[in-house]
Design a protein around this motif. Structure first.
Motif, short mmCIF file in Angstrom:
data_model
loop_
_atom_site.label_atom_id
_atom_site.label_comp_id
_atom_site.label_asym_id
_atom_site.label_seq_id
_atom_site.Cartn_x
_atom_site.Cartn_y
_atom_site.Cartn_z
N LEU A 126 -8.34 15.87 19.54
CA LEU A 126 -8.55 14.75 20.44
C LEU A 126 -7.20 13.83 20.46
CD1 LEU A 126 -10.67 13.76 22.76
CD2 LEU A 126 -11.23 11.93 20.90
N GLU A 127 -6.83 13.53 21.49
CA GLU A 127 -5.56 12.90 21.55
C GLU A 127 -5.81 11.85 22.74
OE1 GLU A 127 -2.57 15.48 22.30
OE2 GLU A 127 -2.36 15.04 24.63
N THR A 128 -4.94 10.49 22.59
CA THR A 128 -5.30 9.60 23.53
C THR A 128 -3.95 8.55 23.20
OG1 THR A 128 -6.80 7.61 24.06
CG2 THR A 128 -6.16 7.69 21.66
N GLN A 174 -8.44 17.05 14.32
CA GLN A 174 -7.14 16.38 14.48
C GLN A 174 -7.24 15.37 15.52
OE1 GLN A 174 -3.56 18.93 14.23
NE2 GLN A 174 -2.43 17.38 15.35
N PHE A 175 -6.57 14.11 15.22
CA PHE A 175 -6.63 13.07 16.15
C PHE A 175 -5.26 12.55 16.45
CE2 PHE A 175 -7.04 8.53 17.11
CZ PHE A 175 -7.65 8.40 18.33
N ASN A 176 -4.56 12.77 17.54
CA ASN A 176 -3.41 12.24 17.76
C ASN A 176 -3.43 10.87 18.65
OD1 ASN A 176 -2.48 14.73 16.93
ND2 ASN A 176 -2.36 15.80 18.63
N MET A 177 -2.50 10.27 18.07
CA MET A 177 -2.22 8.59 18.96
C MET A 177 -0.83 8.86 19.62
SD MET A 177 -3.70 5.72 16.49
CE MET A 177 -3.11 6.49 14.89
N GLU A 205 -2.34 12.05 13.55
CA GLU A 205 -0.93 11.78 13.72
C GLU A 205 -0.69 10.84 14.80
OE1 GLU A 205 0.94 15.40 14.93
OE2 GLU A 205 0.47 16.79 13.03
N LEU A 206 0.63 10.38 14.41
CA LEU A 206 1.18 9.13 15.21
C LEU A 206 2.38 9.96 15.95
CD1 LEU A 206 0.78 6.12 15.76
CD2 LEU A 206 2.61 5.87 14.11
N ILE A 207 2.52 10.11 17.22
CA ILE A 207 3.44 10.94 17.98
C ILE A 207 4.46 9.77 18.72
CG2 ILE A 207 3.90 12.79 19.63
CD1 ILE A 207 1.44 14.18 19.02
N THR A 208 5.82 10.08 18.28
CA THR A 208 6.68 9.14 18.76
C THR A 208 8.07 9.92 19.11
OG1 THR A 208 8.01 7.09 17.88
CG2 THR A 208 7.31 8.58 16.21
N ASN A 209 8.94 8.94 19.73
CA ASN A 209 10.26 9.62 20.01
C ASN A 209 11.20 8.86 19.05
OD1 ASN A 209 11.07 6.80 20.84
ND2 ASN A 209 10.39 7.28 22.94
N GLY A 210 10.76 8.11 18.13
CA GLY A 210 11.27 7.83 16.86
C GLY A 210 12.44 6.59 17.00
N LEU A 211 12.79 6.39 18.36
CA LEU A 211 13.80 5.42 18.31
C LEU A 211 13.55 4.14 17.79
CD1 LEU A 211 14.97 6.24 22.28
CD2 LEU A 211 16.12 6.96 20.02
N LEU A 212 12.36 3.63 17.72
CA LEU A 212 12.04 2.27 17.26
C LEU A 212 11.77 2.56 15.73
CD1 LEU A 212 10.33 1.16 20.24
CD2 LEU A 212 12.25 0.55 19.82
N LEU A 213 11.59 3.70 15.22
CA LEU A 213 11.36 3.73 14.00
C LEU A 213 12.05 2.60 12.83
CD1 LEU A 213 10.01 7.24 13.36
CD2 LEU A 213 8.74 5.26 13.10
N PRO A 214 13.52 2.75 13.08
CA PRO A 214 14.38 1.94 12.07
C PRO A 214 13.91 0.53 12.12
CG PRO A 214 15.57 3.63 13.21
CD PRO A 214 14.22 3.54 13.74
N ARG A 215 13.35 0.06 13.38
CA ARG A 215 13.38 -1.53 13.50
C ARG A 215 11.63 -1.77 13.09
NH1 ARG A 215 14.76 -2.29 19.78
NH2 ARG A 215 16.51 -0.87 19.74
N GLY A 287 -0.71 22.28 28.16
CA GLY A 287 -1.56 21.26 27.81
C GLY A 287 -3.05 21.36 27.74
N SER A 288 -3.41 22.83 27.85
CA SER A 288 -4.81 23.26 28.10
C SER A 288 -5.60 23.20 26.63
CB SER A 288 -5.05 24.67 28.42
OG SER A 288 -4.47 25.29 27.40
N ARG A 289 -4.67 22.56 25.39
CA ARG A 289 -5.44 22.62 24.28
C ARG A 289 -5.47 21.11 23.72
NH1 ARG A 289 -5.43 27.37 20.86
NH2 ARG A 289 -4.45 29.19 21.94
N CYS A 290 -5.36 20.17 24.70
CA CYS A 290 -5.06 18.78 24.50
C CYS A 290 -6.13 18.17 24.95
CB CYS A 290 -3.68 18.19 24.88
SG CYS A 290 -2.41 19.08 24.31
N ALA A 291 -7.29 18.09 24.49
CA ALA A 291 -8.57 17.10 24.92
C ALA A 291 -7.98 15.69 24.74
CB ALA A 291 -9.71 17.48 23.90
N PHE A 292 -7.98 15.10 25.74
CA PHE A 292 -7.69 13.82 26.15
C PHE A 292 -8.70 12.66 26.47
CE2 PHE A 292 -5.00 10.59 28.34
CZ PHE A 292 -3.75 10.50 27.61
#
Length: 378
Positions: A126-128, A174-177, A205-215, A287-292
């Motif tokens: 599940l993701e949200t 599995q839970f994705n934010m 899991e926390l899914i991010t583009n990572g650009l703000l991680l160093p901050r 995206g068919s495996r991504c219950a949202f």
């Protein structure tokens, strides 16, 4: 203990390699449902079929380890086969290159079928979104993040209410934010802590583009480490320039992290005619495996959940109907879980999913309809 590994691909071989030096376990067989490999061997161990596994399990094996990505999908099958004990390994073990514990029964990266928390329905994933806006704004974003204001987010109270209700009825494997960009949420540590509170045995899991991680602050990183949250970083070109710095930070705080493949292209596939073959479309869908989860409903995919926002933004006379109301008193949670174990079951929104066209990745300063659409219809 005598065991079999279900999975003959990269994941299965990765686990076999780890267990070679562990004298507590003897790998007797590999298992694969493909008839083309049955009877072959991997490092001297025979590959057997599920039918053969069922025949020999009681006499020869103590348990089965499932080692392939999204292995939770065969949870129901293994249960029906009356395999006494089996463990399903989280995806992140392979994706993050993790080592299993010497005592497999104590490894939190393995979900055992006899665990108390699996006493009811199991949702594969599940993701949200916890943020709808983004700081990168990719052209053709599948979540339409560049159409939302940067600070648009799902209220914490709504997030908690929905998660509490779902986890009272089912176990989430599995839970994705995600978003948008999750790190734009100023209360992100609260979202993480509540997720772990409600799902102590789930892969989060926390899914991010990572650009703000160093901050991010030390509080954020310690929160991720203490709550055993995996940070999954998408390899966009601007992110890759920070890869060494991000890796250094993740290692410093002992955080499990995954750098996804380099993102050089996006795909667009919206067909506004609404005439596509739904069954064929869902078979090709990424995206068919991504219950949202979105405001009290669970959707087949992000498009089914967010598509109406896209249509409204461009003043299109199209409206998607769908989603399962989690607050319906008559909802059969077992049926819901089974439905989302079937990735190729279409929904009405699939009518708008055409043949994908690949486009070069770039940030979108001025989003246009053509960034998503391959056919405008009549």
């Amino acid at each position: 203990m005598n065991i079999a590994i279900w999975g003959t691909g990269t994941f299965g071989k990765y686990i076999e390699h780890q267990l070679r030096s562990n004298g507590a376990y003897s790998i007797r067989y590999f298992v694969d449902s493909s008839k083309s490999v049955s009877g072959q061997k991997i490092n001297g161990r025979e590959i057997i079929s599920p039918e053969r596994l069922q025949e020999i399990y009681a006499d020869e094996l103590d348990f089965v380890l499932v080692a392939f990505l999204n292995g939770i999908e065969i949870y129901g099958l293994l249960s029906k086969m009356n395999i006494g004990r089996f463990g399903i390994i989280w995806n992140r073990v392979l994706e993050a290159g993790m080592q299993l514990a010497d005592d497999l029964t104590l490894d939190r990266n393995i979900v055992w079928n006899d665990a108390e928390y699996l006493g009811g329905p199991v949702l594969r994933s599940l993701e949200t979104n916890i943020v709808d806006g983004c700081n990168l704004n990719c052209k053709g974003c599948s979540h339409f993040s560049n159409l939302f204001d940067r600070d648009t987010r799902v209220p914490f109270e709504v997030y908690c209410k929905d998660l509490k209700h779902i986890t009272e009825h089912a176990h989430i494997h599995q839970f994705n934010m995600l978003g948008g960009e999750v790190l734009l949420n100023p209360r992100i540590t609260e979202y993480i802590e509540y997720a772990r509170k409600r799902m102590p045995y789930s892969d989060i899991e926390l899914i991010t583009n990572g650009l703000l991680l160093p901050r991010q602050t030390e509080t954020f990183f310690r929160c991720c480490a203490e709550n055993d949250v995996t940070i999954s970083i998408s390899g966009y070109p601007p992110t890759l320039r920070l890869k060494d710095r991000i890796t250094e930070i993740m290692d410093k705080y002992g955080i499990v992290y995954i750098f996804r493949e380099d993102v050089k292209e996006f795909g667009k596939n919206l067909d506004l005619s609404g005439s596509m073959d739904q069954c064929e479309a869902v078979k090709k869908c990424r995206g068919s495996r991504c219950a949202f989860l979105r405001y009290g409903k669970i959707y087949k995919c992000p498009f089914e959940a967010l598509g109406n926002y896209f249509f409204d933004h461009f003043n299109l006379d199209i409206s998607l109907q769908g989603g399962i109301d989690i607050w319906d008193e008559n909802l059969d949670w077992s049926m819901l879980a089974e439905r989302f174990m079937q990735p190729y079951e279409p929904v009405d929104a699939c009518r708008y999913c055409g043949e994908e066209v690949r486009i070069a990745w770039e940030a979108a300063k001025e989003p246009a309809l053509e960034d998503w659409v391959v056919n405008k219809g009549v």
